[in-house]
Design a protein around this motif. Structure first.
Motif, PDB file in Angstrom:
ATOM      1  N   GLY A 171       0.813  -1.208   0.000  1.00 22.18           N
ATOM      2  CA  GLY A 171       0.000   0.000   0.000  1.00 22.18           C
ATOM      3  C   GLY A 171       0.848   1.259   0.000  1.00 22.18           C
ATOM      4  N   VAL A 172       1.901   1.250   0.808  1.00 17.30           N
ATOM      5  CA  VAL A 172       2.791   2.405   0.894  1.00 17.30           C
ATOM      6  C   VAL A 172       3.551   2.616  -0.412  1.00 17.30           C
ATOM      7  CG1 VAL A 172       4.838   3.312   2.077  1.00 17.30           C
ATOM      8  CG2 VAL A 172       3.005   2.257   3.398  1.00 17.30           C
ATOM      9  N   LEU A 173       3.809   1.550  -1.142  1.00 16.22           N
ATOM     10  CA  LEU A 173       4.551   1.638  -2.408  1.00 16.22           C
ATOM     11  C   LEU A 173       3.623   1.762  -3.628  1.00 16.22           C
ATOM     12  CD1 LEU A 173       7.381  -1.026  -1.819  1.00 16.22           C
ATOM     13  CD2 LEU A 173       7.525   1.459  -1.605  1.00 16.22           C
ATOM     14  N   SER A 174       2.325   1.943  -3.395  1.00 11.69           N
ATOM     15  CA  SER A 174       1.402   2.101  -4.519  1.00 11.69           C
ATOM     16  C   SER A 174       1.676   3.418  -5.252  1.00 11.69           C
ATOM     17  CB  SER A 174      -0.045   2.070  -4.020  1.00 11.69           C
ATOM     18  OG  SER A 174      -0.314   3.201  -3.206  1.00 11.69           O
ATOM     19  N   PRO A 175       1.419   3.470  -6.565  1.00 14.01           N
ATOM     20  CA  PRO A 175       1.695   4.681  -7.349  1.00 14.01           C
ATOM     21  C   PRO A 175       1.023   5.934  -6.800  1.00 14.01           C
ATOM     22  CG  PRO A 175       1.210   2.844  -8.807  1.00 14.01           C
ATOM     23  CD  PRO A 175       0.927   2.370  -7.420  1.00 14.01           C
ATOM     24  N   MET A 176      -0.230   5.822  -6.355  1.00 12.04           N
ATOM     25  CA  MET A 176      -0.947   6.981  -5.846  1.00 12.04           C
ATOM     26  C   MET A 176      -0.313   7.508  -4.568  1.00 12.04           C
ATOM     27  SD  MET A 176      -3.287   8.130  -7.737  1.00 12.04           S
ATOM     28  CE  MET A 176      -4.018   9.203  -6.524  1.00 12.04           C
ATOM     29  N   PHE A 177       0.120   6.602  -3.686  1.00 13.27           N
ATOM     30  CA  PHE A 177       0.726   7.017  -2.432  1.00 13.27           C
ATOM     31  C   PHE A 177       2.072   7.698  -2.691  1.00 13.27           C
ATOM     32  CE2 PHE A 177       2.807   6.454   1.700  1.00 13.27           C
ATOM     33  CZ  PHE A 177       1.780   6.825   2.563  1.00 13.27           C
ATOM     34  N   ILE A 178       2.870   7.110  -3.576  1.00  9.92           N
ATOM     35  CA  ILE A 178       4.173   7.688  -3.913  1.00  9.92           C
ATOM     36  C   ILE A 178       4.004   9.044  -4.602  1.00  9.92           C
ATOM     37  CG2 ILE A 178       6.233   7.402  -5.355  1.00  9.92           C
ATOM     38  CD1 ILE A 178       6.024   4.393  -4.844  1.00  9.92           C
ATOM     39  N   ALA A 179       3.030   9.119  -5.526  1.00  5.71           N
ATOM     40  CA  ALA A 179       2.783  10.376  -6.240  1.00  5.71           C
ATOM     41  C   ALA A 179       2.364  11.478  -5.276  1.00  5.71           C
ATOM     42  CB  ALA A 179       1.715  10.168  -7.306  1.00  5.71           C
ATOM     43  N   THR A 180       1.535  11.126  -4.292  1.00  4.47           N
ATOM     44  CA  THR A 180       1.079  12.121  -3.321  1.00  4.47           C
ATOM     45  C   THR A 180       2.238  12.627  -2.478  1.00  4.47           C
ATOM     46  OG1 THR A 180      -1.106  11.073  -3.217  1.00  4.47           O
ATOM     47  CG2 THR A 180      -0.513  12.568  -1.431  1.00  4.47           C
ATOM     48  N   LEU A 181       3.092  11.711  -2.010  1.00  3.84           N
ATOM     49  CA  LEU A 181       4.256  12.125  -1.228  1.00  3.84           C
ATOM     50  C   LEU A 181       5.186  13.000  -2.055  1.00  3.84           C
ATOM     51  CD1 LEU A 181       5.190   8.878   0.780  1.00  3.84           C
ATOM     52  CD2 LEU A 181       3.978  10.909   1.582  1.00  3.84           C
ATOM     53  N   THR A 182       5.397  12.617  -3.320  1.00 11.04           N
ATOM     54  CA  THR A 182       6.245  13.410  -4.217  1.00 11.04           C
ATOM     55  C   THR A 182       5.661  14.801  -4.425  1.00 11.04           C
ATOM     56  OG1 THR A 182       6.945  11.415  -5.393  1.00 11.04           O
ATOM     57  CG2 THR A 182       7.279  13.513  -6.520  1.00 11.04           C
ATOM     58  N   ALA A 183       4.345  14.849  -4.655  1.00 13.07           N
ATOM     59  CA  ALA A 183       3.677  16.129  -4.889  1.00 13.07           C
ATOM     60  C   ALA A 183       3.768  17.041  -3.670  1.00 13.07           C
ATOM     61  CB  ALA A 183       2.218  15.880  -5.253  1.00 13.07           C
ATOM     62  N   VAL A 184       3.576  16.464  -2.471  1.00 11.73           N
ATOM     63  CA  VAL A 184       3.653  17.246  -1.234  1.00 11.73           C
ATOM     64  C   VAL A 184       5.065  17.774  -1.032  1.00 11.73           C
ATOM     65  CG1 VAL A 184       3.536  17.099   1.282  1.00 11.73           C
ATOM     66  CG2 VAL A 184       1.724  16.080  -0.116  1.00 11.73           C
ATOM     67  N   LEU A 185       6.060  16.939  -1.306  1.00 10.59           N
ATOM     68  CA  LEU A 185       7.460  17.353  -1.167  1.00 10.59           C
ATOM     69  C   LEU A 185       7.785  18.511  -2.114  1.00 10.59           C
ATOM     70  CD1 LEU A 185      10.171  16.703   0.222  1.00 10.59           C
ATOM     71  CD2 LEU A 185      10.685  15.185  -1.694  1.00 10.59           C
ATOM     72  N   LEU A 186       7.353  18.398  -3.365  1.00 11.13           N
ATOM     73  CA  LEU A 186       7.582  19.477  -4.337  1.00 11.13           C
ATOM     74  C   LEU A 186       6.874  20.759  -3.906  1.00 11.13           C
ATOM     75  CD1 LEU A 186       7.148  17.526  -7.718  1.00 11.13           C
ATOM     76  CD2 LEU A 186       9.289  18.302  -6.687  1.00 11.13           C
ATOM     77  N   PHE A 187       5.691  20.597  -3.303  1.00 10.42           N
ATOM     78  CA  PHE A 187       4.929  21.766  -2.866  1.00 10.42           C
ATOM     79  C   PHE A 187       5.638  22.501  -1.735  1.00 10.42           C
ATOM     80  CE2 PHE A 187       1.736  23.383   0.202  1.00 10.42           C
ATOM     81  CZ  PHE A 187       1.221  24.422  -0.550  1.00 10.42           C
ATOM     82  N   PHE A 188       6.074  21.754  -0.717  1.00 13.75           N
ATOM     83  CA  PHE A 188       6.702  22.406   0.433  1.00 13.75           C
ATOM     84  C   PHE A 188       8.087  22.956   0.098  1.00 13.75           C
ATOM     85  CE2 PHE A 188       3.487  20.082   2.921  1.00 13.75           C
ATOM     86  CZ  PHE A 188       3.096  21.096   3.773  1.00 13.75           C
ATOM     87  N   LEU A 189       8.792  22.314  -0.805  1.00 12.89           N
ATOM     88  CA  LEU A 189      10.106  22.819  -1.234  1.00 12.89           C
ATOM     89  C   LEU A 189       9.974  23.866  -2.332  1.00 12.89           C
ATOM     90  CD1 LEU A 189      12.219  19.508  -1.341  1.00 12.89           C
ATOM     91  CD2 LEU A 189      12.182  21.263   0.454  1.00 12.89           C
ATOM     92  N   GLN A 190       8.745  24.024  -2.827  1.00 12.60           N
ATOM     93  CA  GLN A 190       8.463  24.975  -3.913  1.00 12.60           C
ATOM     94  C   GLN A 190       9.351  24.722  -5.128  1.00 12.60           C
ATOM     95  OE1 GLN A 190       5.907  27.797  -4.300  1.00 12.60           O
ATOM     96  NE2 GLN A 190       5.225  25.959  -3.201  1.00 12.60           N
ATOM     97  N   LEU A 191       9.492  23.445  -5.466  1.00 20.79           N
ATOM     98  CA  LEU A 191      10.219  23.052  -6.675  1.00 20.79           C
ATOM     99  C   LEU A 191       9.227  22.976  -7.823  1.00 20.79           C
ATOM    100  CD1 LEU A 191      12.507  20.218  -5.212  1.00 20.79           C
ATOM    101  CD2 LEU A 191      13.126  22.589  -5.707  1.00 20.79           C
ATOM    102  N   LYS A 192       9.441  23.792  -8.825  1.00 16.67           N
ATOM    103  CA  LYS A 192       8.503  23.872  -9.938  1.00 16.67           C
ATOM    104  C   LYS A 192       8.964  23.004 -11.109  1.00 16.67           C
ATOM    105  CE  LYS A 192       5.942  26.942  -7.864  1.00 16.67           C
ATOM    106  NZ  LYS A 192       4.597  26.604  -7.375  1.00 16.67           N
ATOM    107  N   ILE A 193       8.042  22.270 -11.681  1.00 14.32           N
ATOM    108  CA  ILE A 193       8.299  21.470 -12.876  1.00 14.32           C
ATOM    109  C   ILE A 193       8.387  22.415 -14.076  1.00 14.32           C
ATOM    110  CG2 ILE A 193       7.364  19.670 -14.401  1.00 14.32           C
ATOM    111  CD1 ILE A 193       5.965  18.512 -11.917  1.00 14.32           C
ATOM    112  N   PRO A 194       9.367  22.235 -14.977  1.00  9.62           N
ATOM    113  CA  PRO A 194       9.476  23.100 -16.165  1.00  9.62           C
ATOM    114  C   PRO A 194       8.147  23.214 -16.910  1.00  9.62           C
ATOM    115  CG  PRO A 194      11.368  21.664 -16.018  1.00  9.62           C
ATOM    116  CD  PRO A 194      10.423  21.222 -14.933  1.00  9.62           C
ATOM    117  N   ALA A 195       7.868  24.406 -17.412  1.00  8.02           N
ATOM    118  CA  ALA A 195       6.566  24.712 -18.012  1.00  8.02           C
ATOM    119  C   ALA A 195       6.180  23.741 -19.132  1.00  8.02           C
ATOM    120  CB  ALA A 195       6.555  26.146 -18.522  1.00  8.02           C
ATOM    121  N   VAL A 196       7.133  23.423 -20.006  1.00 14.33           N
ATOM    122  CA  VAL A 196       6.835  22.533 -21.133  1.00 14.33           C
ATOM    123  C   VAL A 196       6.414  21.154 -20.636  1.00 14.33           C
ATOM    124  CG1 VAL A 196       7.782  21.385 -23.166  1.00 14.33           C
ATOM    125  CG2 VAL A 196       8.396  23.759 -22.693  1.00 14.33           C
ATOM    126  N   LEU A 197       7.154  20.630 -19.668  1.00 12.78           N
ATOM    127  CA  LEU A 197       6.824  19.317 -19.107  1.00 12.78           C
ATOM    128  C   LEU A 197       5.502  19.362 -18.351  1.00 12.78           C
ATOM    129  CD1 LEU A 197       7.492  16.393 -18.472  1.00 12.78           C
ATOM    130  CD2 LEU A 197       8.932  17.180 -16.570  1.00 12.78           C
TER     131      LEU A 197
END
Length: 305
Positions: A158-184
């Motif tokens: 469950g912890v290694l499911s794609p949705m769980f990993i994606a959510t953790l990744t998204a939260v990390l990017l949000f708090f670190l304010q790391l922006k994905i390049p516009a084209v991507l």
């Protein structure tokens, strides 16, 4: 909001109807259904979650997210208590199937497009808290229901499911304010936009596989659907009132809880050799009836929340 919810559900229902016809005429078979489902679960939904979190840091958003996590956890605990009390082992040989489908909602496939259309990206942002709790509970309590025992291996999956990993990744990017390049990010947004049509296609394919006549004669299906679509969501409303949440978060949590039975229930039933045909019938019945019950619940909630 009642009108918006109803209109959006009708739009989604027409897509479901198209998928139903496509499956019945042989344009899509079971292998195609499985492929589309995997694409949605493994690629589209995770990418959607990441794009939603690509927003500027806001203290109110963070506070709202923490409140959403607390409310989502409480809602799942409430669902476990109600489903356990109402659906008893003596009443059905497939009580584990009924409890799972009554307890866990289709907050991803149905919830994301519905909440996204009514409450925009902010609603989906808060919905991720409910989805994280869904994954944690379904892969612990849910697996225990299906397998009648719990192992650390199930929790790991469950912890290694794609949705769980994606959510953790998204939260990390949000708090670190790391922006994905516009084209991507633009490319990812195109993929994320596929969520609604693909989700309803999967629902339509699943409904098409069910024996409609048999479903309509099975009173137990109506009972389980009533627990899922009415009793648990109605009990969730006073729970949300206790949290004194902003209306946007309250509505997100309520709609997530009011969504029909999760497709995960059928997948789990197949995995753990339970009655997956019955599980798919509960999914189909609750999906069709939710077109009526979700708008009614939202109307009731607007009066009190």
């Amino acid at each position: 909001m009642f009108i918006l919810i109803f209109e959006q559900l009708m739009k989604m229902f027409f897509i479901l109807l198209l998928a139903f016809v496509c499956y019945k005429i042989g344009l899509v078979d079971q292998n195609g259904n499985k492929s589309v489902s995997n694409l949605l679960l493994m690629v589209v939904n995770p990418i959607l979650i990441i794009t939603v979190y690509q927003t500027d840091y806001d203290r109110s958003l963070v506070r709202g997210l923490l409140l959403a996590f607390a409310a989502a956890a409480a809602a799942h605990v409430l669902g476990i208590i109600i489903s356990t009390l109402i659906i008893r082992p003596k009443s059905s040989n497939d009580y584990c199937i009924e409890r799972f489908n009554a307890m866990y909602s289709n907050c991803g496939f149905i919830g994301i497009p519905l909440i996204g259309s009514v409450l925009s990206d902010t609603g989906v942002f808060y919905l991720t808290a409910y989805m994280v709790m869904f994954n944690l509970f379904s892969w612990t309590h849910g697996v225990t229901l299906m397998e009648k025992k719990f192992t650390p291996k199930n929790l790991k999956e469950g912890v290694l499911s794609p949705m769980f990993i994606a959510t953790l990744t998204a939260v990390l990017l949000f708090f670190l304010q790391l922006k994905i390049p516009a084209v991507l990010l633009d490319s990812m947004n195109y993929i994320a936009d596929m969520n609604t049509p693909l989700a309803m296609m999967v629902a339509g394919f699943s409904v098409a596989q069910a024996d409609i006549r048999k479903m309509c004669r099975n009173l137990r299906l109506y009972y389980t659907a009533a627990v899922k679509l009415l009793i648990i969501p109605l009990c969730t409303i006073p729970l949300l009132m206790l949290f004194h949440l902003p209306s946007e978060i309250s509505m997100t949590m309520l709609i997530a809880a009011a969504c029909p039975a999760a497709t995960t229930g059928t997948m789990m039933a197949i995995r753990f050799k339970q009655n997956y045909t019955y599980s798919s019938e509960i999914f189909a019945m609750s999906t069709v009836l939710s077109v009526v019950t979700i708008p009614l619940l939202v109307w009731a909630a607007e009066l009190v929340l």
